[in-house]
Scaffold this active site. Sequence first.
Site, PDB file in Angstrom:
ATOM      1  N   CYS A   5       0.842  -1.168  -0.158  1.00  0.00           N
ATOM      2  CA  CYS A   5      -0.201   0.115   0.084  1.00  0.00           C
ATOM      3  C   CYS A   5       0.931   1.288   0.073  1.00  0.00           C
ATOM      4  CB  CYS A   5      -0.945  -0.037   1.251  1.00  0.00           C
ATOM      5  SG  CYS A   5      -0.354  -0.322   2.794  1.00  0.00           S
ATOM      6  N   ARG A  60      -2.245  -0.813   5.558  1.00  0.00           N
ATOM      7  CA  ARG A  60      -3.552  -0.992   4.694  1.00  0.00           C
ATOM      8  C   ARG A  60      -3.300  -2.617   4.388  1.00  0.00           C
ATOM      9  NH1 ARG A  60      -4.888   3.894   0.957  1.00  0.00           N
ATOM     10  NH2 ARG A  60      -2.622   4.156   1.410  1.00  0.00           N
TER      11      ARG A  60
END
Lengths: 141, 299
Positions: free
Chosen positions: B247, B252
């Site tokens: 990410c 994430r």
Amino acid sequence: MPAQLATISEDFHAMEQRDRLQLLLEYANELPALPEHYREDPTLFERVEECQSPVFLFVDVDDDSRVHVFATAPAEAPTTRGFASILVQGLEGLSTAEVLATPGDFPQTLGLTALVSPLRIRGMTAMLARIKRQVRERIAG
Amino acid sequence: MTIEADPAAQFADFAHPDRLVSGDWLEHHLGAAGLVVVETDEDVLLYETGHIPGAVKIDWHTELNDPVERDYIDGREFAELLREKGIKRDDTVVIYGDKSNWWAAYALWVFSLFGHNDVRLLDGGRAKWEADGRPYSTEHPQIVPSEYPVVERDDSKIRAFKDEVLAHIGHPLIDVRSPEEFSGERTTAPAYPEEGALRAGHIPTAHNVPWAKAAADDGTFKSADELAAIYRAGAGLRDGDSIIAYCRIGERSSHTWFVLTHLLGFNDVRNYDGSWTEWGSAVRVPIVTGAEPGEAPRS
């Protein structure tokens, strides 16, 4: 630095690291609600894009050239609320000249960088910069 | 495993159902010997506003990262941190947090780098616990410092570095950022601060599956069937694949790493924590813009 901002900074520095977070939380809880007449006009407010949470600011300069900062941030973002509250309370009623003279790195000098991380504090620096810009715009009127 | 798994039916179809616990299970087991609850949030003050009774706080930013180099703490520092938090090597650790467990999954992944055996997520995190009207406390728990052995971090199995990603182009790569970041319109998540990537776009051949697709509206994970539709049918992942997820700074993609590893059962998934803040500023690495995965560069 304006005396009321210096006092806030001294209060943080006088505390042990862990207690500083409690003080920041107190500020978060004290962020004043918006006055009724501003609540109805969300377009007045500027979003602080640098913050990870939705925080909005509005600066009012009254007839005596005194600055009043208004801010909103959600309850689930207490750090952001705390930062906004420190600035709202620390700058309240200062002259435009005093606000503009506030050091841009004030957020870094609060004694919170080790605890909160420099990255998060960048959001507060951005709030202060936006407040100053709005003050300049109000003066230019 | 110190404490029995949550037998809740909603976890039964996941590859490793013992990696999730429900609010019912956790509320029932609070205070059990061998269980430590850990809160990890994006917002560093949220724990202070109220947390699950007895939970300890671990901040991903100030406690899991090395303060100088861009890396995680080492085995000695991890042992020190866990001793301070009162966690023993054979304890069951349940992590929860804000934003659909985004940061909780990151902490879980870091615990996994050190091989902590029994670490689970509270399905739905803070939001679900709150929505269900379960208790919070503002009391700091009385922590009894533990003994935790020094175990060196193992970066070889679930962590990927830039050169490994370069060699992996053309194999399954999942970019879990927003479509705007993937296509190159911007370098940061919408409404997130700039974190210093100089170029925008994605790693050639990566499929874009934003991390939050794995979360239902209440912050819990979607069902095994729904997840399979997203990652197998949608992104083309197949059993036996070697997969790298990335990410912006690796948080994430930790969430996606958890989904692929523990919910769907892929057994070779790595998280590229350098992610876009490294790739997007590195010299002479290939970048593709636009909504399509793009081609591997001819070498």
